[in-house]
Design a protein around this motif. Structure first.
Motif, PDB file in Angstrom:
ATOM      1  N   GLU A   1       0.842  -1.196   0.000  1.00  7.88           N
ATOM      2  CA  GLU A   1       0.000   0.000   0.000  1.00  7.88           C
ATOM      3  C   GLU A   1       0.884   1.255   0.000  1.00  7.88           C
ATOM      4  OE1 GLU A   1      -2.372  -0.797   3.429  1.00  7.88           O
ATOM      5  OE2 GLU A   1      -3.612  -2.303   2.425  1.00  7.88           O
ATOM      6  N   GLU A   2       0.711   2.148   0.967  1.00  6.86           N
ATOM      7  CA  GLU A   2       1.465   3.413   0.960  1.00  6.86           C
ATOM      8  C   GLU A   2       2.620   3.416   1.958  1.00  6.86           C
ATOM      9  OE1 GLU A   2       0.822   5.725  -1.319  1.00  6.86           O
ATOM     10  OE2 GLU A   2      -0.679   4.290  -2.046  1.00  6.86           O
ATOM     11  N   ASP A   3       3.038   2.263   2.387  1.00  8.64           N
ATOM     12  CA  ASP A   3       4.119   2.153   3.368  1.00  8.64           C
ATOM     13  C   ASP A   3       5.461   2.392   2.673  1.00  8.64           C
ATOM     14  OD1 ASP A   3       6.010   1.418   5.271  1.00  8.64           O
ATOM     15  OD2 ASP A   3       4.730  -0.141   6.129  1.00  8.64           O
ATOM     16  N   ALA A   4       5.962   3.635   2.744  1.00 10.76           N
ATOM     17  CA  ALA A   4       7.190   3.993   2.024  1.00 10.76           C
ATOM     18  C   ALA A   4       8.406   3.247   2.557  1.00 10.76           C
ATOM     19  CB  ALA A   4       7.425   5.503   2.110  1.00 10.76           C
ATOM     20  N   VAL A   5       8.460   3.025   3.866  1.00 12.94           N
ATOM     21  CA  VAL A   5       9.603   2.303   4.450  1.00 12.94           C
ATOM     22  C   VAL A   5       9.668   0.886   3.906  1.00 12.94           C
ATOM     23  CG1 VAL A   5      10.577   1.368   6.594  1.00 12.94           C
ATOM     24  CG2 VAL A   5       9.640   3.695   6.548  1.00 12.94           C
ATOM     25  N   LEU A   6       8.536   0.207   3.914  1.00 11.86           N
ATOM     26  CA  LEU A   6       8.512  -1.159   3.404  1.00 11.86           C
ATOM     27  C   LEU A   6       8.850  -1.200   1.922  1.00 11.86           C
ATOM     28  CD1 LEU A   6       8.001  -4.162   3.556  1.00 11.86           C
ATOM     29  CD2 LEU A   6       5.540  -3.732   3.426  1.00 11.86           C
ATOM     30  N   ARG A   7       8.273  -0.297   1.151  1.00  5.64           N
ATOM     31  CA  ARG A   7       8.534  -0.284  -0.291  1.00  5.64           C
ATOM     32  C   ARG A   7      10.022  -0.006  -0.568  1.00  5.64           C
ATOM     33  NH1 ARG A   7       4.045   0.065  -3.513  1.00  5.64           N
ATOM     34  NH2 ARG A   7       5.127   1.240  -5.129  1.00  5.64           N
ATOM     35  N   ALA A   8      10.622   0.880   0.222  1.00  2.00           N
ATOM     36  CA  ALA A   8      12.055   1.151   0.048  1.00  2.00           C
ATOM     37  C   ALA A   8      12.880  -0.097   0.314  1.00  2.00           C
ATOM     38  CB  ALA A   8      12.486   2.280   0.975  1.00  2.00           C
ATOM     39  N   GLN A   9      12.524  -0.827   1.367  1.00  2.00           N
ATOM     40  CA  GLN A   9      13.288  -2.020   1.706  1.00  2.00           C
ATOM     41  C   GLN A   9      13.059  -3.142   0.695  1.00  2.00           C
ATOM     42  OE1 GLN A   9      13.207  -3.181   5.832  1.00  2.00           O
ATOM     43  NE2 GLN A   9      13.222  -1.068   6.552  1.00  2.00           N
ATOM     44  N   VAL A  10      11.849  -3.235   0.156  1.00  2.00           N
ATOM     45  CA  VAL A  10      11.598  -4.243  -0.878  1.00  2.00           C
ATOM     46  C   VAL A  10      12.432  -3.936  -2.121  1.00  2.00           C
ATOM     47  CG1 VAL A  10       9.872  -5.205  -2.444  1.00  2.00           C
ATOM     48  CG2 VAL A  10       9.294  -4.832  -0.040  1.00  2.00           C
ATOM     49  N   HIS A  11      12.429  -2.675  -2.542  1.00  2.00           N
ATOM     50  CA  HIS A  11      13.278  -2.300  -3.692  1.00  2.00           C
ATOM     51  C   HIS A  11      14.745  -2.625  -3.394  1.00  2.00           C
ATOM     52  CE1 HIS A  11      10.685  -0.431  -6.647  1.00  2.00           C
ATOM     53  NE2 HIS A  11      10.079   0.315  -5.724  1.00  2.00           N
ATOM     54  N   GLN A  12      15.153  -2.406  -2.151  1.00  2.00           N
ATOM     55  CA  GLN A  12      16.542  -2.669  -1.780  1.00  2.00           C
ATOM     56  C   GLN A  12      16.872  -4.158  -1.886  1.00  2.00           C
ATOM     57  OE1 GLN A  12      18.366  -3.833   1.185  1.00  2.00           O
ATOM     58  NE2 GLN A  12      20.252  -2.909   0.472  1.00  2.00           N
ATOM     59  N   GLN A  13      15.940  -5.012  -1.486  1.00  2.00           N
ATOM     60  CA  GLN A  13      16.148  -6.454  -1.622  1.00  2.00           C
ATOM     61  C   GLN A  13      16.128  -6.875  -3.094  1.00  2.00           C
ATOM     62  OE1 GLN A  13      16.740  -8.769   0.660  1.00  2.00           O
ATOM     63  NE2 GLN A  13      16.038  -8.017   2.635  1.00  2.00           N
ATOM     64  N   LEU A  14      15.309  -6.201  -3.890  1.00  2.00           N
ATOM     65  CA  LEU A  14      15.211  -6.558  -5.303  1.00  2.00           C
ATOM     66  C   LEU A  14      16.483  -6.235  -6.090  1.00  2.00           C
ATOM     67  CD1 LEU A  14      11.522  -5.499  -6.065  1.00  2.00           C
ATOM     68  CD2 LEU A  14      12.469  -7.809  -6.295  1.00  2.00           C
TER      69      LEU A  14
ATOM     70  N   ARG B   1      17.755   3.041  -7.402  1.00  2.00           N
ATOM     71  CA  ARG B   1      17.386   4.469  -7.380  1.00  2.00           C
ATOM     72  C   ARG B   1      15.988   4.668  -6.785  1.00  2.00           C
ATOM     73  NH1 ARG B   1      20.694   4.384 -12.088  1.00  2.00           N
ATOM     74  NH2 ARG B   1      18.985   3.698 -13.408  1.00  2.00           N
ATOM     75  N   ALA B   2      15.076   3.706  -7.057  1.00  2.00           N
ATOM     76  CA  ALA B   2      13.738   3.792  -6.457  1.00  2.00           C
ATOM     77  C   ALA B   2      13.823   3.649  -4.943  1.00  2.00           C
ATOM     78  CB  ALA B   2      12.831   2.705  -7.043  1.00  2.00           C
ATOM     79  N   SER B   3      14.685   2.743  -4.473  1.00  2.00           N
ATOM     80  CA  SER B   3      14.862   2.557  -3.033  1.00  2.00           C
ATOM     81  C   SER B   3      15.424   3.816  -2.386  1.00  2.00           C
ATOM     82  CB  SER B   3      15.796   1.367  -2.770  1.00  2.00           C
ATOM     83  OG  SER B   3      15.963   1.156  -1.396  1.00  2.00           O
ATOM     84  N   ILE B   4      16.383   4.463  -3.054  1.00  2.00           N
ATOM     85  CA  ILE B   4      16.964   5.699  -2.526  1.00  2.00           C
ATOM     86  C   ILE B   4      15.894   6.773  -2.382  1.00  2.00           C
ATOM     87  CG2 ILE B   4      18.511   7.624  -3.105  1.00  2.00           C
ATOM     88  CD1 ILE B   4      20.425   5.549  -4.303  1.00  2.00           C
TER      89      ILE B   4
END
Length: 785
Positions: A477-490, A508-511
């Motif tokens: 959803e709108e959880d920016a912290v989680l989305r940042a960490q998922v991009h980081q794992q990806l 760059r998306a994670s940043i």
């Protein structure tokens, strides 16, 4: 039959005066390791050496710093006042001499405190640090002793260990002693079975028994010369009054447990009852059993000792064989187990131990007990014992009433987190997979999927990891912290899939998301990952981004641990320096990263760092060091179930093996690496394994086979997007193969492109090997000048 082993110990004891040394005794259960260990310690004390000893048991393996406490128990009061305040405080918290503060003491401080204490104790003469059954060391104690062993300088300190090994099991010495000490100062002995004469003497002296020779020979054959098994079989013969004929088998059940159960059954019921308290306790003492039993425990325990079931060492109770303990527990009725655990919970004073007994005594859900067990888990975590914390949280989850679903879920998630930190990825995965089947879609389930993706990335299943991570993204959803960490794992999953441009996009998306959410940890790691991806794409080194990520990591301190070692800023900088030909600059960074991983118990990073260190030393021509690093990387990857990095360790072992001329072993390692990579779709390491095989083919003068392996790799790397010439180590071998096959135009095209990129980025290795390729090409066309 142990004269030779005792002679080696004497040499070891004498050698301590000149500096650190180690003596390791290995053997199967019951072979006599502990008896030899005790005899050696008596010899050491007779020679006026200071002896610190510990005898951990299997049940104590999850008791953080338990073995360390035993080692220092008699000298701690003398050593503590001499330690600096931060070190003294850290050691006192670890050993339960002081209440923990808000955060766990740093492992390095504890290790430094122990090192300083041992150095202090050795100023008066030789010091022997002795551990019996080192395989049962609790992990925090083991990490501290490994730290100490690597830093012994000229102090007269000796380390004596015994370790259980089965069959033809061959392993590196415990505590990484082969990496800590010179070969000549490390003595490793494998205890062989006793001879027939020794078995005869053993039975005669211990049991006052004499058997006909044919019985004795059969006893020796069926026991395999194992003294413990021989004594147990002989006891059955005596108690049953059996007189087997020359052709009769001795009464040894298929399962030794039956023999031990019969031996225990011969004890009076009151003795078996008091022994159950000792069997269930993690650290049984006479005082503890007396307090819990509320009877004539001391006299009953003395009877058990006289029967040879236990040994009494001062107040300490130790079963003469671990199987006796497990058989005693396994044969007890449920009601008896509940009663004993309840009583023990009322008298132990260690929070984790009390919680363990309360949990075992509970017959069903109990919110109050579950809360107390969770508090004990927090204490264990603060003390730096994630395994104990995980076990207790699982118990807390089991005891939480079904209606408290939110609390049950939280405890299970946290148990998985602690298992993951402790290196038990398979158990973490089991707990998380169970939750994905019960939690409804949404942000809570997204966090579980994210964790599951991280776990699966450690277990080789990169495609499965990416599937979970993308599912987490869909539900975040709108959880920016989680989305940042998922991009980081990806980032890692896309690197492994061979899509460098997409890895950079996720970085760059994670940043961006991390900056938006103020997530400093993810920001630091993602910046390092993007710098690595941009470098591999051929865009040079972004020193500004690397320095910024390292500065952020330093601000975070130990909070910056991550399951993706590639993106750790310090490690990333070391790897980029290695790739860009600055081997002297890369070496200390990677070595320090390795030391940090060892000292903090970060097994998830160790194989990855060692694989890069092995490759670095191989490129530098330090093949012995390269071989050690590769072997250790492979060993740790197996032990910690890191199938995702094992192919890289196998490649590293193949590369150094090929350089040393160990062709068949190198080919086997490279082929196994290739097979694993094909199964897991690991594109980068697949190219490395092919590169090693191609190097072997070129070295053996088979350009056709080399070209068949290396030729397709050029196109593969073009698709991947790799533009950094210093990373494509296979290209000079491919050029040499093409020239040998007469494919000069194709060779010239590759050399032109290679030299152009090398010149643009000023890569020393690529410029040197490019010039060599150009020279071979000129020679092939007849231009000798």
């Amino acid at each position: 039959d142990r004269e030779a082993e005792l002679a080696v110990f004497d040499l070891f004891l004498d050698s301590i005066e000149a500096g650190p040394a180690a003596f390791v005794v290995e053997g199967e259960p019951g072979i006599g390791k502990s008896l030899l260990w005790r005899t050696c310690l008596e010899t050491a004390r007779a020679a006026r050496a200071e002896v610190l000893s510990a005898r951990p048991a299997e049940s104590e393996a999850k008791m953080a710093f338990g073995a360390l406490d035993d080692l220092l128990e008699n000298v701690l009061d003398d050593a503590l006042p001499a330690l600096a305040e931060p070190k003294r405080r850290a050691l006192e918290v670890a050993l339960l001499r002081r209440e923990p503060e808000e955060s766990a003491p740093e492992r390095r401080l504890i290790s430094r405190a122990v090192l300083d204490a041992l150095r202090l104790l050795s100023t008066e003469g030789s010091l022997v640090v002795a551990v019996d059954d080192v395989q049962w060391l609790d992990l925090p104690s083991m990490r501290v002793l490994e730290f100490v062993a690597r830093r012994l300088d000229e102090q007269p300190i000796g380390i004596m260990l015994t370790r259980r090994v089965e069959g033809a099991d061959e392993r590196s010495p415990p505590l990484a002693l082969d990496r800590a000490l010179p070969h000549e100062r490390l003595h490793v002995l494998r205890l062989d079975p006793l001879g027939l004469a020794a078995i005869h003497e053993l039975v005669r002296s211990r049991l006052d028994a004499r058997f006909p020779r044919h019985v004795l020979v059969r006893l020796y054959e069926q026991s395999g010369g194992n003294p413990f098994f021989a004594l147990e079989i002989a006891r059955v013969l005596i108690t049953r009054g059996l007189h087997p004929g020359p052709e009769e088998d001795l009464p040894v059940p298929d399962d030794l447990r039956q023999i031990l159960a019969e031996r225990l059954a011969a004890l009076p019921p009151a003795v078996r009852e008091v022994l159950l308290f000792a069997a269930i306790s993690s650290e049984p003492t006479i005082e503890l059993v007396e307090a819990a039993h509320e009877g004539a425990a001391r006299e009953l325990l003395a009877s058990a000792a006289e029967a040879g079931v236990i040994e009494l060492d001062g107040e300490e109770i130790r079963f003469t064989h671990p199987l006796l303990r497990s058989v005693l527990r396994g044969s007890a009725e449920d009601d008896a187990l509940t009663e004993v655990n309840t009583r023990l919970a009322g008298v132990v004073d260690i929070p984790e131990e009390r919680a363990r007994h309360l949990a075992l005594a509970a017959t069903g859900p109990d919110a109050a007990v579950a809360s107390e067990v969770e508090r004990a888990a927090r204490t264990a975590a603060v003390r730096g014992a994630p395994t104990m914390a995980a076990v207790l949280l699982e118990e807390a989850h089991r005891l939480t009433p079904q209606e408290d679903e939110e609390v049950r879920t939280r405890r299970q998630v946290e148990a998985a987190d602690y298992h993951f930190r402790a290196g038990d990825t398979s158990r973490a995965r089991e707990l998380l997979e169970e939750l994905t089947r019960t939690i409804p879609a949404g942000a809570d389930r997204a966090w579980v999927l994210y964790r599951l993706g991280a776990v699966r990335s450690q277990e080789e299943s990169w495609a499965d990891a990416e599937r979970h991570l993308r599912a987490a993204m869909d539900e975040a959803e709108e959880d920016a912290v989680l989305r940042a960490q998922v991009h980081q794992q990806l980032i890692m999953t896309r690197l492994v899939a061979g899509d460098l441009p997409d890895a950079a996009v996720h970085g760059r998306a994670s940043i961006a998301l991390a900056e938006e959410a103020g997530d400093t940890r993810t920001l630091a790691y993602s910046q390092a990952a993007v710098a690595s991806a941009e470098f591999l794409l051929g865009r040079g080194i972004d020193w500004k981004m690397l320095k910024r990520s390292e500065a952020l990591e330093q601000e975070l301190g130990e909070e910056s641990s991550t399951p993706l070692p590639l993106t750790r800023p310090g490690v990333s900088r070391g790897i980029i320096l290695k790739w860009s030909d600055d081997l002297p600059g890369a070496r200390p960074i990677l070595e320090e990263s390795y030391r940090h991983a060892v000292e903090t118990g970060d097994d998830s990073s160790i194989p990855f760092i060692l694989y890069h260190l092995s490759e670095l030393e191989c490129w530098a021509g330090n093949w012995a060091a390269a071989a050690r690093h590769a072997e250790e990387a492979h060993k740790v990857s197996l032990q910690s179930e890191q199938e995702g990095v094992r192919p890289a360790a196998l490649y590293a072992r193949a590369l150094v093996g090929a350089h040393r001329g160990l062709i068949e072993a190198a080919r086997a390692d490279a082929q196994e690496s290739l097979t694993l990579c094909e199964r897991s779709a690991n594109v980068p390491v697949m190219t490395l394994a092919l590169q090693a095989l191609g190097f072997i083919d070129v070295s053996l003068g088979d350009p056709e086979k080399a070209h068949a392996r290396l030729g397709p790799m050029g196109e593969m790397l073009r698709v991947v997007g790799l533009g950094e010439p210093s990373v494509v180590k296979f290209l000079p071998d491919e050029v040499e193969s093409l020239i040998a096959l007469g494919e000069l135009d194709q060779a010239k095209m590759l050399v032109d492109q290679f030299e152009e990129r090398a010149g643009a980025l000023d890569r020393v290795w690529a410029l040197a090997t490019g010039a060599r390729c150009r020279a071979m090409l000129d020679a092939a066309t007849g231009d000798m000048e």
